[in-house]
Design a protein around this motif. Structure first.
Motif, mmCIF file in Angstrom:
data_model
loop_
_atom_site.group_PDB
_atom_site.id
_atom_site.type_symbol
_atom_site.label_atom_id
_atom_site.label_comp_id
_atom_site.label_asym_id
_atom_site.label_seq_id
_atom_site.Cartn_x
_atom_site.Cartn_y
_atom_site.Cartn_z
ATOM 1 N N TRP A 167 0.842 -1.212 0.000
ATOM 2 C CA TRP A 167 0.000 0.000 0.000
ATOM 3 C C TRP A 167 0.867 1.248 0.000
ATOM 4 O O TRP A 167 0.656 2.169 -0.768
ATOM 5 N N TRP A 168 1.901 1.249 0.844
ATOM 6 C CA TRP A 168 2.804 2.405 0.891
ATOM 7 C C TRP A 168 3.597 2.551 -0.404
ATOM 8 O O TRP A 168 3.883 3.666 -0.845
ATOM 9 N N THR A 169 3.937 1.420 -1.025
ATOM 10 C CA THR A 169 4.647 1.490 -2.307
ATOM 11 C C THR A 169 3.777 2.210 -3.333
ATOM 12 O O THR A 169 4.234 3.088 -4.067
ATOM 13 N N GLN A 170 2.493 1.822 -3.346
ATOM 14 C CA GLN A 170 1.545 2.476 -4.249
ATOM 15 C C GLN A 170 1.425 3.968 -3.927
ATOM 16 O O GLN A 170 1.464 4.815 -4.819
ATOM 17 N N ILE A 171 1.305 4.278 -2.630
ATOM 18 C CA ILE A 171 1.143 5.688 -2.220
ATOM 19 C C ILE A 171 2.378 6.503 -2.609
ATOM 20 O O ILE A 171 2.267 7.631 -3.095
ATOM 21 N N GLU A 172 3.562 5.892 -2.444
ATOM 22 C CA GLU A 172 4.785 6.619 -2.804
ATOM 23 C C GLU A 172 4.834 6.917 -4.298
ATOM 24 O O GLU A 172 5.388 7.939 -4.722
ATOM 25 N N GLU A 173 4.253 6.020 -5.104
ATOM 26 C CA GLU A 173 4.183 6.290 -6.555
ATOM 27 C C GLU A 173 3.327 7.530 -6.814
ATOM 28 O O GLU A 173 3.675 8.382 -7.635
ATOM 29 N N TRP A 174 2.191 7.596 -6.120
ATOM 30 C CA TRP A 174 1.333 8.783 -6.285
ATOM 31 C C TRP A 174 2.045 10.033 -5.780
ATOM 32 O O TRP A 174 1.977 11.093 -6.379
ATOM 33 N N ARG A 175 2.742 9.858 -4.665
ATOM 34 C CA ARG A 175 3.428 11.002 -4.063
ATOM 35 C C ARG A 175 4.529 11.522 -4.977
ATOM 36 O O ARG A 175 4.797 12.726 -5.023
ATOM 37 N N ALA A 176 5.134 10.582 -5.724
ATOM 38 C CA ALA A 176 6.240 10.952 -6.604
ATOM 39 C C ALA A 176 5.783 11.889 -7.730
ATOM 40 O O ALA A 176 6.608 12.566 -8.360
ATOM 41 N N VAL A 177 4.504 11.936 -7.987
ATOM 42 C CA VAL A 177 3.964 12.869 -8.986
ATOM 43 C C VAL A 177 4.270 14.315 -8.577
ATOM 44 O O VAL A 177 4.377 15.205 -9.408
ATOM 45 N N ASP A 178 4.443 14.509 -7.261
ATOM 46 C CA ASP A 178 4.797 15.828 -6.713
ATOM 47 C C ASP A 178 3.787 16.891 -7.180
ATOM 48 O O ASP A 178 4.111 17.868 -7.842
ATOM 49 N N CYS A 179 2.538 16.646 -6.778
ATOM 50 C CA CYS A 179 1.419 17.404 -7.340
ATOM 51 C C CYS A 179 1.408 18.880 -6.975
ATOM 52 O O CYS A 179 0.746 19.672 -7.625
ATOM 53 N N LEU A 180 2.149 19.260 -5.927
ATOM 54 C CA LEU A 180 2.119 20.677 -5.518
ATOM 55 C C LEU A 180 3.298 21.464 -6.098
ATOM 56 O O LEU A 180 3.509 22.621 -5.745
ATOM 57 N N LYS A 181 4.048 20.810 -6.989
ATOM 58 C CA LYS A 181 5.244 21.502 -7.504
ATOM 59 C C LYS A 181 4.829 22.727 -8.342
ATOM 60 O O LYS A 181 3.742 22.769 -8.915
ATOM 61 N N PHE A 182 5.705 23.699 -8.342
ATOM 62 C CA PHE A 182 5.474 24.896 -9.149
ATOM 63 C C PHE A 182 6.837 25.392 -9.570
ATOM 64 O O PHE A 182 7.860 24.952 -9.044
ATOM 65 N N ASN A 183 6.823 26.300 -10.495
ATOM 66 C CA ASN A 183 8.080 26.728 -11.067
ATOM 67 C C ASN A 183 8.321 28.200 -10.766
ATOM 68 O O ASN A 183 7.798 29.066 -11.460
ATOM 69 N N GLN A 184 9.069 28.467 -9.705
ATOM 70 C CA GLN A 184 9.411 29.860 -9.409
ATOM 71 C C GLN A 184 10.641 30.220 -10.227
ATOM 72 O O GLN A 184 11.743 29.775 -9.932
ATOM 73 N N ASP A 185 10.417 31.027 -11.233
ATOM 74 C CA ASP A 185 11.467 31.304 -12.199
ATOM 75 C C ASP A 185 11.458 32.803 -12.469
ATOM 76 O O ASP A 185 10.447 33.333 -12.930
ATOM 77 N N GLY A 186 12.524 33.471 -12.125
ATOM 78 C CA GLY A 186 12.592 34.898 -12.433
ATOM 79 C C GLY A 186 11.948 35.774 -11.370
ATOM 80 O O GLY A 186 11.727 35.351 -10.243
ATOM 81 N N LYS A 187 11.626 36.985 -11.786
ATOM 82 C CA LYS A 187 11.251 38.044 -10.858
ATOM 83 C C LYS A 187 9.823 37.886 -10.328
ATOM 84 O O LYS A 187 9.540 38.148 -9.158
ATOM 85 N N ILE A 188 8.913 37.478 -11.218
ATOM 86 C CA ILE A 188 7.498 37.452 -10.833
ATOM 87 C C ILE A 188 7.253 36.398 -9.752
ATOM 88 O O ILE A 188 7.645 35.236 -9.901
ATOM 89 N N ILE A 189 6.603 36.833 -8.691
ATOM 90 C CA ILE A 189 6.397 35.941 -7.543
ATOM 91 C C ILE A 189 5.226 34.998 -7.817
ATOM 92 O O ILE A 189 4.132 35.447 -8.136
#
Lengths: 586, 171
Positions: free
Chosen positions: A352-374
């Motif tokens: 179950w945890w192996t499966q959950i870690e696969e979902w977690r690996a999607v890193d769904c909250l990631k965002f791209n802070q790039d440059g000046k604009i916050i």
């Protein structure tokens, strides 16, 4: 003359003192002048003068939610009472204990359409847990104590006590708290043993379990939160928390999958969908959490622990209902768990945890802070990093900024997070922050806000200045009612009807006009420095954080969709994420 | 799963409440606010010493909605007890109606004949009208009123259902 003879207004103050009230948030007016006169003649209870009655209730909510005590409000008749209604319903939906005293015209004028008369008990009946109209001064002491009992017992909620002016001015016999016993209101606190045993049978044999916990754990108290943490760690099972539940279980813990629901994490929602045993504690299967009901967690057996029997089997049929207080139920559950020497199925849990870690690996909250604009997510992340080391309380308004705060601020302990969950009241966060700061004068209190929400109760800057409450308003300014715009983008062909924040004030000058401090941030590179400046200034601060205006809040379960159709980003051109059925939902 | 079509069932629920102002508004407001049906509602004080009133409600909905109704009633602060008379063992229910029929000749005689069969009493009479008093279960009253329709029925007043459990138990 007996010791306990006094006028109604003095009884009100005496009852408040007996109930341990330290602060009352209010606004005077004709019908409550006798109470204000009694306040003037004592030093025990501090009155905080708000600038609008709605804010008085939200401030009391912030006070209550951050302390676990009953929040107290005093408003006048008519418009005083009607202005408080939004706050009362907000407290009702989020189960916040509030006692709201409303003035009323004298009894002989009730029903005559007198000046500033409103049928307050009629108007507030569906938005309070209970309400009273006191017709005799001799009843006043009893009613006041009953009101506090009802507000704080069982599932907490707001109680209105409507006080006609003549009742306040007449003399009568005061009834002390010790002599008041409520006839009918006795919520079941201790859970049924057989139901707990049945719940344990499911918990013990689960292959893909999940804890799904909510605001009821926080309401049950710090002991409930500790017991929850203990049980979750004993089992090794994953846990997800609702918006209202954040902080009951530490967010940084690896067993925590983050928040679930419409803007919850990918791993939390998928785990809810695929689990075989769901252990719901102090949460109510709200539509923001379940998504499409007939496809909600189709393969699971469900346990629900709640103090309110009407929360059980309301939206989702559960297999094992347990009525009782969370702390009591968890204490008994842990005892039985130990007595039965339960060992979770280690190999199933590993899969179950192996499966959950696969979902977690999607890193769904990631965002791209790039440059000046916050990026707004970046702003919250920096706020978290720069405030996590101190005693910090976060309140929010309602919209995208609220969801980003819930996603990116890691709440490690209960009563640290105040947000309008059920009613979704824009304008909640700033007055709530004032209430929190009254209760915790030395703490850092930040209202994570949007520019539109802030303007709904910004008059409270006056209150913050008057009482030297150094609350920080951290505005994620994208010049839109962001969540409205996001839905217009998804549902209405990008026609942004009336969702642009036109004619915004200069927030720095606005702050200065009230005697507060204003900061504008528009460069990611200097954001940290400016947040530190905000924290260090010992007065109210409006922090105008100009963020990427086009950013939307993801992940998102489109309305009318089940958990496993969660979107990680905007749907493509040909991707009709929301069907006609979903479009009618809010 | 919840997309199965659940049958609609009718339940009779007895509620013991404090006889205080606003208590009926709380109960009715609960039904209108949450979209539940009220088919019949009767209320009167039953214990003047304790100031208790008894409300008898007939309501319909899916079994899940009926459960909700009971739970929602139970959490109203002035409510002492909620008893589902439909599931908690056998019960008796009765309703009273006053039925006014206006007519002459054969129709007038026929209405009297039917009243006799239904054991309805005449409680008021003029040369052109009768007021019948009839007591019984709801469906008996429905049947009687239907038969009076072609015989000159002009007015009906019904009390709504009062119900009580059979045997020795009390609410």
């Amino acid at each position: 003359m007996s010791m306990d003879r006094m006028n109604g207004a003095q009884m009100v103050l005496k009852a408040l003192a007996e109930q341990g009230v330290e602060v009352i948030f209010g606004y005077p007016g004709g019908a409550v002048l006798p109470i204000y006169d009694a306040i003037f003649q004592q030093n025990q209870i501090k009155h905080v003068l708000v600038r609008h009655e709605q804010a008085a209730v939200h401030a009391a909510e912030g006070y209550a939610r951050s302390t676990g005590k009953v929040g107290c409000v005093l408003v006048t008749s008519g418009p005083g009472a009607t202005n408080a209604v939004t706050g009362l319903l907000d407290a009702m939906m989020d189960s916040i204990p509030i006692v709201c005293l409303t003035g009323q015209v004298p009894t002989h004028l009730i029903g005559n359409d007198a000046f500033q008369e409103a049928d307050t008990t009629g108007i507030t009946r569906p938005c309070t847990k209970h309400n009273y109209l006191v017709k005799k001064t001799d009843d006043l002491g009893r009613v006041m104590h009953e009101a506090f009992h009802v507000a704080r017992s069982g599932r907490p909620g707001p109680v209105v006590v409507d006080l006609p002016k003549d009742v306040l001015m007449k003399e009568g016999e005061y009834t002390p708290a010790a002599r008041v016993k409520h006839k009918t209101y006795k919520p079941q606190v201790k859970a049924d043993r057989a139901a707990l045993e049945e719940a344990l049978d499911l918990i013990a044999n689960a292959k893909k379990p999940i804890f799904y916990t909510g605001g009821g754990v926080v309401n049950s108290g710090p002991a409930a939160c500790q017991l929850l943490t203990q049980l979750v760690r004993m089992t090794g099972y994953p846990i997800t928390q609702t918006l209202m539940g954040l902080g009951a279980y530490p967010a940084s813990d690896p067993q925590h999958l983050g928040m679930l629901g419409m803007h919850g994490t990918y791993e939390a929602n998928w785990a809810m969908h695929d689990c075989d045993v769901m252990i719901c504690i102090g949460a109510r299967f709200d539509d923001r959490v379940t998504g499409r009901l007939d496809a909600f967690s189709p393969g699971s057996k469900k346990i629900q622990i709640d103090i309110d029997p009407s929360s059980i089997n309301k939206n989702v049929r559960v297999d094992v209902p347990v009525v009782g207080d969370v702390a009591h139920a968890l204490e008994d559950l842990i005892k039985l768990y130990k007595a039965r020497q339960i060992r979770p199925d280690a190999s199933a849990l590993k899969d179950w945890w192996t499966q959950i870690e696969e979902w977690r690996a999607v890193d769904c909250l990631k965002f791209n802070q790039d440059g000046k604009i916050i990026k707004p997510q970046y702003a919250i992340q920096r706020l978290y990093e720069l405030t996590k080391g101190r005693e910090t309380y976060i309140t929010t308004e309602v919209g995208q900024h609220q969801m980003w705060a819930a996603q990116h601020y890691k709440f490690e302990r209960p009563n640290q997070w105040m947000t309008s969950g059920g009613l979704g009241t824009m304008g909640y966060g700033f007055p709530a922050a004032i209430g929190v700061q009254m209760a915790h004068p030395d703490a850092l209190v930040v209202d994570v806000s949007g520019e539109a929400s802030f303007m709904m109760n910004m008059q409270e800057l006056g209150t913050a200045i008057q009482y030297r409450l150094p609350v920080k308003v951290f505005i994620l300014n994208n010049q839109y009612m962001g969540m409205v715009r996001q839905w217009q983008e998804l549902l209405h062909g990008g026609r942004y009807s009336e969702s642009y924040s036109e004619a915004l004030p200069d927030f720095v000058k606005l702050a200065e006009a009230f005697g507060a401090h204003g900061i504008v941030a528009d460069d990611a590179a200097t954001l940290d420095e400016q947040i530190k400046e905000m924290i260090e200034i010992d007065k109210p601060v409006i922090f105008d954080c100009r963020v990427d205006a086009s950013e939307n809040c993801f992940p998102m379960i489109p309305s009318g969709a089940p958990h496993n159709q969660i979107l990680l980003g905007p749907p493509g051109e040909d991707n009709d994420a929301i069907g006609d059925e979903g479009k009618v939902l809010v | 799963m919840s997309n199965e079509v659940e049958e609609i069932v009718t339940h009779t629920i007895a509620v013991l409440v404090d006889n205080e102002s606003g208590v009926l508004a709380r109960v009715i407001g609960l039904f209108s606010g949450r979209g539940y049906n009220i088919e019949s509602l009767t209320v009167a004080e039953v214990d003047p010493a304790e100031k208790l009133s008894r409300i008898t409600l007939v309501t319909s909905g899916t079994p899940m909605v009926i459960e909700q109704i009971k739970a929602q009633l139970g959490r109203l602060v002035p409510v002492h007890k909620v008893r589902d008379l439909t599931v908690d063992g056998p019960s008796v229910s009765r309703e009273l109606a006053l039925v006014k029929v206006v007519g002459s000749g054969e129709k007038r005689v026929e209405s009297l004949r039917i009243a006799d069969i239904f054991r309805a009493n005449v409680v008021d009479s003029t040369n052109e009208s009768f007021v019948f008093e009839i007591v019984g279960k709801t469906d008996k009253l429905d049947a009687f009123i239907a038969l009076m329709e072609p015989l000159g029925l002009v007015d009906v007043s019904r009390t709504g259902v009062a119900a009580i459990a059979r045997g020795t138990g009390s609410i």
